[in-house]
Design a protein around this motif. Sequence first.
Motif, short mmCIF file in Angstrom:
data_model
loop_
_atom_site.label_atom_id
_atom_site.label_comp_id
_atom_site.label_asym_id
_atom_site.label_seq_id
_atom_site.Cartn_x
_atom_site.Cartn_y
_atom_site.Cartn_z
N PHE A 164 0.83 -1.21 0.00
CA PHE A 164 0.00 0.00 0.00
C PHE A 164 0.86 1.26 0.00
CE2 PHE A 164 -3.30 -2.99 1.17
CZ PHE A 164 -4.36 -2.51 0.45
N ALA A 165 2.05 1.19 0.59
CA ALA A 165 2.96 2.32 0.48
C ALA A 165 3.41 2.52 -0.97
CB ALA A 165 4.17 2.11 1.38
N ILE A 176 1.70 1.56 -3.83
CA ILE A 176 0.64 2.01 -4.75
C ILE A 176 0.26 3.47 -4.50
CG2 ILE A 176 -0.27 -0.31 -5.04
CD1 ILE A 176 -2.54 0.41 -3.17
N VAL A 177 0.65 4.01 -3.35
CA VAL A 177 0.43 5.44 -3.11
C VAL A 177 1.63 6.26 -3.61
CG1 VAL A 177 0.14 7.22 -1.34
CG2 VAL A 177 -1.11 5.07 -1.16
N SER A 178 2.84 5.80 -3.30
CA SER A 178 4.03 6.61 -3.55
C SER A 178 4.45 6.63 -5.02
CB SER A 178 5.20 6.13 -2.69
OG SER A 178 5.52 4.79 -2.97
N LEU A 210 2.18 8.86 -7.29
CA LEU A 210 2.33 10.23 -6.81
C LEU A 210 3.70 10.80 -7.18
CD1 LEU A 210 0.78 12.37 -5.21
CD2 LEU A 210 1.81 11.46 -3.12
N VAL A 212 2.07 3.62 6.67
CA VAL A 212 2.09 3.84 5.21
C VAL A 212 2.46 5.28 4.90
CG1 VAL A 212 0.61 4.01 3.17
CG2 VAL A 212 0.55 1.96 4.58
N ALA A 213 1.88 6.23 5.63
CA ALA A 213 2.20 7.64 5.40
C ALA A 213 3.68 7.91 5.65
CB ALA A 213 1.33 8.52 6.30
N VAL A 269 5.66 6.47 2.69
CA VAL A 269 5.43 7.28 1.49
C VAL A 269 6.26 8.56 1.54
CG1 VAL A 269 3.72 8.68 0.27
CG2 VAL A 269 3.15 6.35 0.96
#
Length: 374
Positions: A163-164, A166-168, A171, A244-245, A248
């Motif tokens: 999940f880190a 697919i966000v980072s 972006l 996760v934040a 990221v």
Amino acid sequence: MARRLMAALGPDTGPALTTGTVAGGEGLPQTATLSGTTTLPAGGKVTGTFWRRFTLRRPLAALIIQRLGLSVGLLFAVSLMIFGGVEALPGDFATTYLGQSATPQAVENIRKDLGLDRPLAERYVTWLSGAVKGDFGKSWASKNSVSEQIGKRLGNSLFLAFFAAIVSVPLAVGLGMLAVQYRNRLPDKIINVVSLAAISLPEFFVGYLLILFFAVQMGVATFPATVYDSMGFGERLSAIALPVATLVLVVLAHMMRMTRAAILNVMSSAYVETAELKGLGAFRIIARHAAPNAVAPVINVIALNLAYLVVGVVVVEVVFVYPGMGQYMVDAVTVRDMPVVQACGLIFAAFYIFLNMAADILAIIANPRLRHPR
């Protein structure tokens, strides 16, 4: 007139056929190429060793096999370093387990039960042969199977890293393209300043700041980030929001800056200038022409950061008390549970090595020029 010119120039002027050895063939005529590289013989037949013939006929497959071989060899070397390094650590599990008041006979009995009285080379071969089969033995502290415990913990770590990623990744690529579109203007400067600040902060400090603001003061996030088997998917996502934040923010800046640099390098190409002269919009030029041709270095950077997301979760998992591989490894180091430490170290090394290998292979596929190095 033509004869006089040829006589004046001499018989040696002009391109001449060359002879050479191609994959073991003596004196075979070679076809001429403008780049100066050697191609297949004129007859289309290649002699020599099997690997030489395979390399000439299947260059991409040969490069992939070479990368696989190098990765396996490197992993073997790393296994030697991990086993030797753990064995060289000061202290002893038997003494830690029994306490300082243990008798020498009790310590010797524990060492004998664990097989620590055997030669180092014999123990390494036994450990490596089991690791190849997926069997890392039993934990010295809990007496449970290390492979079963790692299976549960590794799933949690990969869930967090996935999940880190697919966000980072989207972006970072999007911000890199945005910085190129507005280069040397306010959006580009803001992105650069924020990314430099994010790179400068270590992950544990970022994690503690997020805990302070979102979990302690605002109360909108979960801490500690505990997950268990009966947890729902939504509850899991809520629990891993802060870890996760943190991940990221740690990897986003590096990927974004490298994406920006790779695209800016391509923007000076002639075909990009041609697209600009045709009147195409800036974002369309970046997205349709520059970004696809900058994909090779971007893939390498993304793969390196993905490897970090798997390997670098150790600190983040400890900060957020997340039950993953990193937390498991730190707990094992505390009690000197060597089978667990060695297994975790080897798995982290395997992820890092093979993600880098995947990056090399994808870069070769994306950029055909890398298949024919000069």
